[in-house]
Structure formats: structure tokens, C-alpha cells
Design an enzyme around this catalytic site. Structure first.
Site, PDB file in Angstrom:
ATOM      1  N   HIS A 224      21.513 -10.265  19.986  1.00  0.00           N
ATOM      2  CA  HIS A 224      20.393 -10.119  20.924  1.00  0.00           C
ATOM      3  C   HIS A 224      20.992  -9.963  22.321  1.00  0.00           C
ATOM      4  O   HIS A 224      21.338 -10.947  22.971  1.00  0.00           O
ATOM      5  CB  HIS A 224      19.528 -11.390  20.813  1.00  0.00           C
ATOM      6  CG  HIS A 224      18.348 -11.449  21.719  1.00  0.00           C
ATOM      7  ND1 HIS A 224      17.051 -11.273  21.282  1.00  0.00           N
ATOM      8  CD2 HIS A 224      18.247 -11.704  23.043  1.00  0.00           C
ATOM      9  CE1 HIS A 224      16.212 -11.416  22.286  1.00  0.00           C
ATOM     10  NE2 HIS A 224      16.909 -11.682  23.374  1.00  0.00           N
ATOM     11  N   HIS A 226      20.984  -8.693  26.238  1.00  0.00           N
ATOM     12  CA  HIS A 226      20.320  -8.193  27.439  1.00  0.00           C
ATOM     13  C   HIS A 226      21.332  -7.282  28.135  1.00  0.00           C
ATOM     14  O   HIS A 226      22.542  -7.413  27.925  1.00  0.00           O
ATOM     15  CB  HIS A 226      19.853  -9.357  28.318  1.00  0.00           C
ATOM     16  CG  HIS A 226      18.634 -10.048  27.740  1.00  0.00           C
ATOM     17  ND1 HIS A 226      17.376  -9.859  28.240  1.00  0.00           N
ATOM     18  CD2 HIS A 226      18.488 -10.879  26.689  1.00  0.00           C
ATOM     19  CE1 HIS A 226      16.505 -10.573  27.529  1.00  0.00           C
ATOM     20  NE2 HIS A 226      17.162 -11.209  26.567  1.00  0.00           N
ATOM     21  N   CYS A 257      14.066 -13.332  30.639  1.00  0.00           N
ATOM     22  CA  CYS A 257      13.528 -14.651  30.343  1.00  0.00           C
ATOM     23  C   CYS A 257      13.112 -15.312  31.658  1.00  0.00           C
ATOM     24  O   CYS A 257      13.925 -15.416  32.580  1.00  0.00           O
ATOM     25  CB  CYS A 257      14.581 -15.492  29.629  1.00  0.00           C
ATOM     26  SG  CYS A 257      13.982 -17.157  29.315  1.00  0.00           S
ATOM     27  N   ASN A 266      16.171  -6.274  27.982  1.00  0.00           N
ATOM     28  CA  ASN A 266      16.924  -6.256  26.723  1.00  0.00           C
ATOM     29  C   ASN A 266      17.557  -4.882  26.526  1.00  0.00           C
ATOM     30  O   ASN A 266      17.160  -3.895  27.165  1.00  0.00           O
ATOM     31  CB  ASN A 266      15.959  -6.483  25.548  1.00  0.00           C
ATOM     32  CG  ASN A 266      15.417  -7.881  25.497  1.00  0.00           C
ATOM     33  OD1 ASN A 266      14.556  -8.250  26.282  1.00  0.00           O
ATOM     34  ND2 ASN A 266      15.919  -8.674  24.573  1.00  0.00           N
TER      35      ASN A 266
HETATM   36  P1  HMG Z   1       6.740 -30.103  27.379  1.00  0.00           P
HETATM   37  O1  HMG Z   1       6.004 -30.070  28.677  1.00  0.00           O
HETATM   38  O2  HMG Z   1       7.954 -30.971  27.274  1.00  0.00           O
HETATM   39  O3  HMG Z   1       5.729 -30.370  26.194  1.00  0.00           O
HETATM   40  O4  HMG Z   1       7.165 -28.614  27.050  1.00  0.00           O
HETATM   41  P2  HMG Z   1       5.142 -31.708  25.610  1.00  0.00           P
HETATM   42  O5  HMG Z   1       5.517 -31.758  24.187  1.00  0.00           O
HETATM   43  O6  HMG Z   1       5.474 -32.871  26.505  1.00  0.00           O
HETATM   44  O7  HMG Z   1       3.560 -31.442  25.721  1.00  0.00           O
HETATM   45  C1  HMG Z   1       2.915 -31.300  26.984  1.00  0.00           C
HETATM   46  C2  HMG Z   1       1.582 -30.608  26.797  1.00  0.00           C
HETATM   47  O8  HMG Z   1       1.795 -29.275  26.326  1.00  0.00           O
HETATM   48  C3  HMG Z   1       0.655 -31.267  25.773  1.00  0.00           C
HETATM   49  O9  HMG Z   1      -0.683 -31.019  26.226  1.00  0.00           O
HETATM   50  C4  HMG Z   1       0.862 -30.450  24.531  1.00  0.00           C
HETATM   51  O10 HMG Z   1      -0.228 -30.441  23.642  1.00  0.00           O
HETATM   52  C5  HMG Z   1       1.059 -29.075  25.097  1.00  0.00           C
HETATM   53  P3  HMG Z   1      -1.528 -32.180  26.906  1.00  0.00           P
HETATM   54  O11 HMG Z   1      -1.560 -33.284  25.907  1.00  0.00           O
HETATM   55  O12 HMG Z   1      -0.747 -32.522  28.138  1.00  0.00           O
HETATM   56  O13 HMG Z   1      -2.830 -31.506  27.197  1.00  0.00           O
HETATM   57  N1  HMG Z   1       1.866 -28.224  24.237  1.00  0.00           N
HETATM   58  C6  HMG Z   1       1.513 -27.010  23.786  1.00  0.00           C
HETATM   59  N2  HMG Z   1       0.428 -26.245  23.973  1.00  0.00           N
HETATM   60  C7  HMG Z   1       0.410 -25.053  23.334  1.00  0.00           C
HETATM   61  N3  HMG Z   1       1.381 -24.606  22.538  1.00  0.00           N
HETATM   62  C8  HMG Z   1       2.483 -25.335  22.349  1.00  0.00           C
HETATM   63  C9  HMG Z   1       2.581 -26.584  22.983  1.00  0.00           C
HETATM   64  N4  HMG Z   1       3.520 -27.541  22.990  1.00  0.00           N
HETATM   65  C10 HMG Z   1       3.089 -28.527  23.759  1.00  0.00           C
HETATM   66  N5  HMG Z   1       3.454 -24.878  21.563  1.00  0.00           N
HETATM   67  C11 HMG Z   1       7.666 -26.877  25.444  1.00  0.00           C
HETATM   68  C12 HMG Z   1       7.916 -28.311  25.896  1.00  0.00           C
HETATM   69  C13 HMG Z   1       8.695 -26.530  24.419  1.00  0.00           C
HETATM   70  C14 HMG Z   1       6.266 -26.769  24.900  1.00  0.00           C
HETATM   71  C15 HMG Z   1       7.790 -25.983  26.719  1.00  0.00           C
HETATM   72  O14 HMG Z   1       9.022 -26.241  27.291  1.00  0.00           O
HETATM   73  C16 HMG Z   1       7.675 -24.517  26.407  1.00  0.00           C
HETATM   74  O15 HMG Z   1       6.621 -24.031  26.034  1.00  0.00           O
HETATM   75  N6  HMG Z   1       8.784 -23.764  26.608  1.00  0.00           N
HETATM   76  C17 HMG Z   1       8.793 -22.357  26.284  1.00  0.00           C
HETATM   77  C18 HMG Z   1       9.661 -21.591  27.232  1.00  0.00           C
HETATM   78  C19 HMG Z   1       9.710 -20.152  26.776  1.00  0.00           C
HETATM   79  O16 HMG Z   1       8.840 -19.658  26.106  1.00  0.00           O
HETATM   80  N7  HMG Z   1      10.801 -19.431  27.182  1.00  0.00           N
HETATM   81  C20 HMG Z   1      10.986 -18.062  26.808  1.00  0.00           C
HETATM   82  C21 HMG Z   1      11.400 -17.881  25.369  1.00  0.00           C
HETATM   83  S1  HMG Z   1      13.110 -18.158  25.059  1.00  0.00           S
HETATM   84  C22 HMG Z   1      13.875 -16.647  25.426  1.00  0.00           C
HETATM   85  O17 HMG Z   1      13.244 -15.762  25.968  1.00  0.00           O
HETATM   86  C23 HMG Z   1      15.297 -16.420  24.981  1.00  0.00           C
HETATM   87  C24 HMG Z   1      15.411 -15.462  23.781  1.00  0.00           C
HETATM   88  O18 HMG Z   1      14.871 -14.180  24.086  1.00  0.00           O
HETATM   89  C25 HMG Z   1      16.895 -15.295  23.374  1.00  0.00           C
HETATM   90  C26 HMG Z   1      17.808 -14.959  24.542  1.00  0.00           C
HETATM   91  O19 HMG Z   1      17.586 -13.950  25.247  1.00  0.00           O
HETATM   92  O20 HMG Z   1      18.778 -15.713  24.734  1.00  0.00           O
HETATM   93  C27 HMG Z   1      14.660 -15.998  22.573  1.00  0.00           C
HETATM   94 MG    MG Z   2      15.952 -12.581  25.154  1.00  0.00          MG
END
Ligand code: HMG
Ligand code: MG
Length: 350
Positions: A224, A226, A257, A266
């Protein structure tokens, strides 16, 4: 036969077929600051399916506060799942899921393939997942176990495999250790992410070799890249030469990201397809339809695609195999002096 470019020359020892894991609707769009309408996201997936992509990563069931662009994940996923043109021929429609809450949302809508996403470095784990590396692995374990029980295939992503914008160099053995942990918990495939695009081919070879030496079969690895420093295609070729057959790419080179400083687009799917088709490697992708899709998306986003292949092919006659060359003119030249015409088919020589 109609003349085409690229001329097809096979290289021995390269695979006959490569699976392109299209990440445009997810990795491509997640970094867009302007919200893309839900219907446009659905249409994007539809057009990618029509262009022959067999695996399309549709969206991400993360917290909408973290990635507002994908707050409509449920609507987009439900719409594409209900579209027979998209689901035809066993097309895979994976979605990202960080935790059990995300898994519940994905399973409710019938997801058949998910991906968890870990980090090789502590800084990115903290910024992207609000956890340490170990705590994020602990968060993924029940997700992968429950997905496996439900017959859902899990891909593991690992970010910052070739460098980190805060920590710099990332030791190979650390990447291998976290990557193996993702495989050991039941991920069927591990996609190694160069999140900020700093890898170079020798480093790619070194990391893939380190995984193989640690007992990981090369078939379980995907790459993967970029393209921040223009290395993504060279890196891909290095990976193909070692036996990798799944390559992630994003139509038109969209991407980045939101939680990784300096992450840019990408590897563009069109650039990848041009190279693979030139090497005689089957992809199932219709290059013309794909270029038209990226031109459509570029119009929608209001800026040109960064993909070199899209730029070179935009508005031209492109079919499934590549650029269709115009017939040779036998008679008098009716097009005006040659110097006045674009001559983009000329070989690129000094
Ligand atoms: P957190 O704040 O630590 O979550 O985030 P939590 O578990 O403490 O929960 C807090 C609140 O969020 C709660 O709600 C949960 O219900 C809610 P409240 O009780 O306060 O009302 N919640 C959710 N709601 C909807 N969907 C969910 C969810 N989980 C918790 N799934 C968490 C932790 C992992 C959720 C957060 O950090 C997060 O969403 N991170 C995502 C970041 C992201 O998407 N980054 C981009 C993708 S990675 C990437 O692009 C790299 C890749 O392409 C490869 C590369 O290039 O290297 C893949
Ligand atoms: Mg990526």
C-alpha cells in the site's frame, strides 16, 4: 489489429495476474476537506465496478468525529450492497473497522470483508487510534475473532512501515513484529502501508524479505504505497519481483490520511494499470473506463487528478488495453504542420 500503447513485453518471474485492491472511495476520499455528496460516493463505486475493479474498499466505520467525510458510511455501504451491478461476479467490498462498535455497524449491513488498521509506530497509533500499539492490537483481537466466527474475512493494515513523520526511521524488526501479531490474531492478509510515501525499492525488498525470513508467506502480503516522492510504482515493481500479487491503489491518485502529517495521494490505479498491462499482467481493469471515472471525479472535486496516466490519457481514445493509436495517414497531411500538433505518442528520449 488496432495498434495500442503500451507495447506489451513480459518480464519473466512476474505474476500473470495482480489483484488491485482499490481504495479510492475510502483512502482516496477520507482526506477531502469538502464533503463529497453521498450519491457521488455511491456513483464512484459504481463506476469503479464498471471499470472492472474486483475489490473496492467502500468506506470506513470509524467515529464520524474522527473522519467526518465518511460519516455517511452506512448509507454509502447499504446503497452499493443493494446495487446488483456492483455486487456482480463476486466483487469484494471491504470496509474499515477499528473496533467492535465499527464491526457491529458493518455486520448489521452485511459486510463480508473488513479491515482493521494498526500502526508500527507509537506516535501514529496514538494519533490515529488514540491508543498505544499494544492497546490497539488488544482492540483488534475481538474484532478479528468475531469477524472470523461470522465468516467475514479480515485484512490487517499496518501503517508507517517504511518511515514515520514524527519518529523517522522504523526498524524492520519492529514492523515484522507488529505485522505478525496482526496475522497471528487471524487476519487473512497483511497490507504494508507506506503512509507518507517515503519508501524506496531497496527498502521495500528489505522489509518484504524480513517478513519472509520470519516465516510469513509472501502470498499473505499486500503493498500500500502513497506516492509523495514519486516512488510508488518503483516500489510496487520491487514487491512484484518478490512475489507480491495484491497491490493497493486509488483511482486518479486520490488520497492521504488525515492523521498522518505529509501523507499525500495513493499510488494512482491508472499508473499501476498502465505498468501492469505493459508487463502483460492481467488485472481485469478497463483502462479507458477507469480514466473516464477519474476525470469525472476530478471535475467533481474541482481539481485535476495528480495521476500521470490520467493526465496523459484524458480526452483521448483509450480502450481496455490502453491508448488506441490513430490510423497512420497515407494521403496528404491534412492536419497542418506537424509542429502545430501535439505529439504525445513520441517515445520519451533525450
Ligand atoms: P476513541 O475516542 O478512543 O473511542 O477513538 P472510544 O472507544 O473511547 O469511544 C468514544 C466514543 O466514540 C463513544 O461514543 C463510542 O461509542 C464512539 P460516546 O459513548 O462518547 O457517545 N465510537 C464509535 N462511533 C462510531 N463508530 C465507531 C466508534 N468507535 C467508538 N467505530 C477510535 C477510537 C478508534 C474510534 C478513533 O480513534 C477512530 O475512529 N479512529 C479512526 C481514524 C481513521 O479512520 N484514520 C484513517 C484510516 S487509517 C489510514 O488511512 C491508513 C491506511 O490507509 C494505511 C496506510 O496508508 O498506512 C489504512
Ligand atoms: Mg493509506
Amino acid at each position: 489489429m488496432t495498434p495500442h500503447l503500451p507495447d506489451v513485453i513480459r518480464e519473466p518471474d512476474l505474476p500473470e495476474r495482480v489483484v488491485i485492491h482499490e481504495v479510492g472511495p475510502r483512502d482516496g476520499l477520507q482526506n477531502e476537506s469538502g464533503v463529497v455528496p453521498t450519491e457521488a460516493k455511491v456513483e464512484f463505486v459504481r463506476r469503479l465496478a464498471r471499470a472492472g475493479l474486483g475489490t473496492i474498499e467502500v468506506t470506513s466505520f470509524v467515529h464520524p468525529k474522527w473522519v467526518p467525510q465518511l460519516a455517511d458510511a452506512a448509507q454509502v455501504f447499504a446503497a452499493v450492497r443493494a446495487d446488483p451491478e456492483v455486487t456482480a461476479s463476486g466483487r469484494r467490498l471491504p470496509v474499515l473497522v477499528p473496533n467492535e462498535r465499527g464491526l457491529d455497524r458493518a455486520l448489521e449491513l452485511g459486510a463480508e470483508q473488513i479491515a482493521v488498521f494498526g500502526s508500527a509506530t507509537e506516535t501514529f497509533a496514538a494519533r490515529n487510534l488514540n491508543r498505544t500499539v499494544e492497546a490497539s492490537l488488544a482492540m483488534f483481537r475481538p474484532v478479528v475473532a468475531r469477524a472470523t466466527d461470522a465468516g467475514v474475512r479480515t485484512r490487517g493494515y499496518l501503517s508507517m512501515c517504511w518511515g514515520d513523520p514524527w519518529e523517522g526511521r522504523v526498524p524492520l524488526d519492529r514492523v515484522v513484529r507488529v505485522g505478525k501479531a496482526l496475522l497471528d490474531m487471524g487476519c487473512a492478509q497483511l497490507s504494508l502501508g507506506d503512509t507518507i510515501g517515503v519508501a524506496t525499492p531497496g527498502h521495500v525488498t528489505a522489509l518484504l524479505t524480513a517478513f519472509v525470513e520470519a516465516g510469513v508467506p509472501i502470498e499473505t502480503l499486500a503493498v500500500h504505497f502513497h506516492d509523495s516522492y514519486g516512488q510508488a510504482l518503483a516500489n510496487t515493481l520491487a514487491a512484484l519481483r518478490l512475489g507480491v500479487t495484491t497491490v493497493d491503489a486509488s483511482a486518479g491518485g486520490l488520497g492521504g490520511c488525515p492523521y498522518a502529517e505529509s501523507a499525500t495521494g495513493n499510488l494512482a490505479t491508472e499508473d499501476l494499470v498502465w505498468m501492469l498491462h505493459g508487463l502483460g499482467i492481467e488485472t481485469g481493469v478497463h483502462l479507458g473506463e477507469l480514466v473516464a471515472t477519474s476525470e469525472w471525479m476530478a471535475d467533481l472535486l474541482g481539481r485535476p487528478s495528480p495521476s500521470r496516466a490520467v493526465q496523459a490519457l484524458a480526452g483521448r481514445h483509450v480502450d481496455a488495453h490502453g491508448l488506441v493509436l490513430p490510423p497512420k495517414a497515407d494521403g496528404p497531411n491534412t492536419e497542418g504542420p506537424k509542429a502545430d500538433r501535439p505529439d504525445t505518442d513520441r517515445p520519451n528520449t533525450d
